[in-house]
Structure formats: structure tokens, C-alpha cells
Design a protein around this motif. Structure first.
Motif, mmCIF file in Angstrom:
data_model
loop_
_atom_site.group_PDB
_atom_site.id
_atom_site.type_symbol
_atom_site.label_atom_id
_atom_site.label_comp_id
_atom_site.label_asym_id
_atom_site.label_seq_id
_atom_site.Cartn_x
_atom_site.Cartn_y
_atom_site.Cartn_z
ATOM 1 N N THR A 77 54.747 -2.799 15.453
ATOM 2 C CA THR A 77 54.329 -3.834 16.400
ATOM 3 C C THR A 77 52.866 -3.635 16.771
ATOM 4 O OG1 THR A 77 56.552 -4.014 17.321
ATOM 5 C CG2 THR A 77 54.752 -4.804 18.701
ATOM 6 N N LEU A 78 52.119 -4.729 16.814
ATOM 7 C CA LEU A 78 50.730 -4.711 17.269
ATOM 8 C C LEU A 78 50.591 -5.736 18.384
ATOM 9 C CD1 LEU A 78 48.777 -4.522 13.896
ATOM 10 C CD2 LEU A 78 49.189 -2.681 15.529
ATOM 11 N N ILE A 79 50.557 -5.258 19.601
ATOM 12 C CA ILE A 79 50.408 -6.115 20.774
ATOM 13 C C ILE A 79 48.903 -6.249 21.009
ATOM 14 C CG2 ILE A 79 50.877 -6.365 23.235
ATOM 15 C CD1 ILE A 79 53.324 -4.468 22.764
ATOM 16 N N THR A 80 48.369 -7.443 20.823
ATOM 17 C CA THR A 80 46.918 -7.597 20.921
ATOM 18 C C THR A 80 46.528 -8.610 21.992
ATOM 19 O OG1 THR A 80 46.803 -9.300 19.207
ATOM 20 C CG2 THR A 80 46.598 -7.028 18.487
ATOM 21 N N SER A 81 45.352 -8.366 22.555
ATOM 22 C CA SER A 81 44.783 -9.307 23.509
ATOM 23 C C SER A 81 43.275 -9.152 23.504
ATOM 24 C CB SER A 81 45.333 -9.077 24.919
ATOM 25 O OG SER A 81 44.999 -7.789 25.386
ATOM 26 N N LYS A 82 42.630 -10.170 24.025
ATOM 27 C CA LYS A 82 41.179 -10.161 24.182
ATOM 28 C C LYS A 82 40.892 -10.659 25.586
ATOM 29 C CE LYS A 82 37.810 -10.873 20.968
ATOM 30 N NZ LYS A 82 37.030 -11.577 19.960
ATOM 31 N N THR A 83 39.908 -9.999 26.245
ATOM 32 C CA THR A 83 39.522 -10.432 27.577
ATOM 33 C C THR A 83 38.030 -10.745 27.606
ATOM 34 O OG1 THR A 83 38.966 -8.220 28.400
ATOM 35 C CG2 THR A 83 41.256 -8.951 28.676
ATOM 36 N N ASP A 84 37.659 -11.531 28.602
ATOM 37 C CA ASP A 84 36.232 -11.755 28.837
ATOM 38 C C ASP A 84 35.673 -10.511 29.531
ATOM 39 O OD1 ASP A 84 36.899 -11.947 31.576
ATOM 40 O OD2 ASP A 84 36.669 -14.121 31.621
ATOM 41 N N LEU A 85 34.421 -10.557 29.903
ATOM 42 C CA LEU A 85 33.765 -9.400 30.507
ATOM 43 C C LEU A 85 34.318 -9.030 31.882
ATOM 44 C CD1 LEU A 85 30.057 -10.087 29.471
ATOM 45 C CD2 LEU A 85 31.736 -8.585 28.369
ATOM 46 N N ASN A 123 39.583 -11.102 32.237
ATOM 47 C CA ASN A 123 40.491 -12.249 32.160
ATOM 48 C C ASN A 123 40.939 -12.463 30.724
ATOM 49 O OD1 ASN A 123 40.236 -13.007 34.964
ATOM 50 N ND2 ASN A 123 38.153 -13.626 34.433
ATOM 51 N N ILE A 124 42.204 -12.712 30.534
ATOM 52 C CA ILE A 124 42.771 -12.882 29.193
ATOM 53 C C ILE A 124 42.269 -14.182 28.566
ATOM 54 C CG2 ILE A 124 44.911 -13.189 27.877
ATOM 55 C CD1 ILE A 124 46.272 -11.449 30.118
ATOM 56 N N ILE A 125 41.678 -14.049 27.375
ATOM 57 C CA ILE A 125 41.223 -15.232 26.640
ATOM 58 C C ILE A 125 41.983 -15.381 25.319
ATOM 59 C CG2 ILE A 125 38.969 -15.378 27.742
ATOM 60 C CD1 ILE A 125 37.752 -13.932 25.326
ATOM 61 N N TYR A 126 42.779 -14.379 24.963
ATOM 62 C CA TYR A 126 43.616 -14.442 23.765
ATOM 63 C C TYR A 126 44.718 -13.400 23.893
ATOM 64 C CZ TYR A 126 45.427 -13.342 19.169
ATOM 65 O OH TYR A 126 46.281 -13.104 18.129
ATOM 66 N N CYS A 127 45.905 -13.752 23.422
ATOM 67 C CA CYS A 127 46.979 -12.773 23.258
ATOM 68 C C CYS A 127 47.882 -13.253 22.128
ATOM 69 C CB CYS A 127 47.758 -12.561 24.545
ATOM 70 S SG CYS A 127 48.477 -14.023 25.261
ATOM 71 N N ASN A 128 48.442 -12.295 21.394
ATOM 72 C CA ASN A 128 49.283 -12.665 20.262
ATOM 73 C C ASN A 128 50.752 -12.819 20.686
ATOM 74 O OD1 ASN A 128 50.141 -9.989 20.506
ATOM 75 N ND2 ASN A 128 49.829 -9.495 18.351
ATOM 76 N N GLU A 129 51.572 -13.183 19.726
ATOM 77 C CA GLU A 129 53.002 -13.419 19.993
ATOM 78 C C GLU A 129 53.700 -12.158 20.495
ATOM 79 O OE1 GLU A 129 54.750 -16.300 20.004
ATOM 80 O OE2 GLU A 129 52.860 -17.342 19.613
ATOM 81 N N ASP A 130 53.320 -10.984 19.964
ATOM 82 C CA ASP A 130 53.932 -9.739 20.438
ATOM 83 C C ASP A 130 53.604 -9.501 21.915
ATOM 84 O OD1 ASP A 130 55.258 -9.034 18.084
ATOM 85 O OD2 ASP A 130 53.560 -7.887 17.313
ATOM 86 N N MET A 153 43.236 -16.921 31.023
ATOM 87 C CA MET A 153 42.217 -16.802 32.076
ATOM 88 C C MET A 153 42.747 -16.127 33.342
ATOM 89 S SD MET A 153 39.478 -17.527 30.631
ATOM 90 C CE MET A 153 38.405 -17.324 32.031
ATOM 91 N N ARG A 154 43.850 -15.422 33.210
ATOM 92 C CA ARG A 154 44.363 -14.599 34.316
ATOM 93 C C ARG A 154 43.892 -13.167 34.100
ATOM 94 N NH1 ARG A 154 49.152 -16.010 36.958
ATOM 95 N NH2 ARG A 154 48.535 -14.287 38.321
ATOM 96 N N PRO A 155 43.709 -12.403 35.164
ATOM 97 C CA PRO A 155 43.309 -11.005 35.019
ATOM 98 C C PRO A 155 44.348 -10.222 34.213
ATOM 99 C CG PRO A 155 43.072 -11.715 37.297
ATOM 100 C CD PRO A 155 43.802 -12.811 36.563
ATOM 101 N N HIS A 156 43.864 -9.395 33.306
ATOM 102 C CA HIS A 156 44.762 -8.611 32.452
ATOM 103 C C HIS A 156 45.664 -7.702 33.281
ATOM 104 C CE1 HIS A 156 46.194 -6.281 29.050
ATOM 105 N NE2 HIS A 156 45.571 -7.133 28.251
#
Length: 170
Positions: A15-23, A26-33, A47-50
Motif C-alpha cells: 500500500t502507498l498512501i500518498t498526499s500532497k499539501t501546499d506550503l 492544506n491537502i491539495i491531492y490524495c490518492n485512493e489509499d 484544502m483542509r489542513p493535513h
């Protein structure tokens, strides 16, 4: 189907649980996992805080270290206990890295989480508990000092300790 043990969701092999946040975190991307383990929908997370998935058992000093490290453009590793939408939890071995633009300026942060070595969790829980106790008495800095003292006793830098704890599963 995610395997569970009581209130704990067990991260599956591969499993690879991935996400990307802004500076600002705030979450700007997350995968299905990420969605599957967290229990949130993409709409609830965008756009919610991680820290929406931050478990109260996690010392604040761990996240101070994370932010101090990635804002310097360095890679960060940790074991993190996350909280699901329905108040269950799951442990991950996480790696956070800065993402850069063409001018080599940090524009976001990318995180990949994997199944942690169970022995690592058994080792890290008492340290996190000690850090939390220190934070109750002296704030985040006391938690940082507890971690620093532990690393000094071990005689190894933070990332080396974390990576060695995870080696069982690699």
C-alpha cells in the motif's frame, strides 16, 4: 478490504498512501489509499489542513521536527499514528519531501506512507508517550528535548534511527 485489529486498521503490504499539501499544510491531492484508510471523501479533505488525521497520541514535537526539516528542503521520515474519520487509527511509516518549481523554490510537500514494521511501532510508542508527557509539563520544546536526549543516548541521528527501525520490513 482493509484488515482491522480492534480499532486499528492494518496497512496492507504494498500500500502507498500518498498526499500532497501546499506550503501551509492544506491537502491539495490524495490518492485512493489515503481516502480508504482515512475514511474521508476527497471533497472533505481538499484544502483542509493535513492535521485533520492527526491522532492525539502523536507528540506535537514530532510535527515540529517534520516542519523544521522539510522547510529546509530536506527529506523527513517518521512513524505516525493517524486518526480516521470514525475515530479508529492506523500506523504508517512516512516519508515527506519538498516539491520544487523551476527556480528551485519549494512549492508543496509530497508524502508517501507505507506499512510500518510492527517492531518499530512497539519501540516508538514509549518514546512518543515520553514526549507527550514532557509536552504536558513544558510544551513542544520539552518534547523536542526528550527526543534529543533519547537520540543522544542511542548515539545516532534521527533519520538513521527511524530507517533502522523500519528495516525489518524493507
Amino acid at each position: 478490504m482493509i484488515e482491522t485489529r480492534g480499532d486499528e486498521l492494518l496497512v496492507a503490504d504494498g500500500t502507498l498512501i500518498t498526499s500532497k499539501t501546499d506550503l501551509h499544510g492544506n491537502i491539495i491531492y490524495c490518492n485512493e489509499d489515503f481516502l480508504a484508510y482515512s475514511g474521508y471523501s476527497e471533497e472533505e479533505l481538499f484544502m483542509r489542513p493535513h492535521n485533520i488525521i492527526r491522532h492525539p497520541d502523536m507528540p506535537r514535537a514530532a510535527f515540529k521536527l517534520l516542519w523544521d526539516t522539510i522547510q529546509q528542503g530536506k527529506e523527513f521520515f517518521a512513524f505516525v499514528k493517524n486518526l480516521t474519520r470514525d475515530k479508529k487509527f492506523y500506523w504508517v511509516f512516512t516519508n515527506v519531501t519538498p516539491s520544487y518549481d523551476a527556480k528551485r523554490e519549494i512549492i508543496s510537500y509530497y508524502s508517501v506512507r507505507r506499512k510500518p514494521a510492527r517492531s518499530a511501532i512497539n519501540t516508538i510508542v514509549p518514546l512518543y508517550q515520553a514526549m507527550l508527557e514532557a509536552e504536558k509539563k513544558g510544551g513542544i520544546q520539552a518534547g523536542v528535548e526528550t527526543l534529543s536526549e533519547t537520540l543522544k543516548k542511542i548515539g545516532k541521528p534521527y533519520n538513521q534511527v527511524i530507517y533502522e527501525l523500519q528495516e525489518e520490513i524493507l
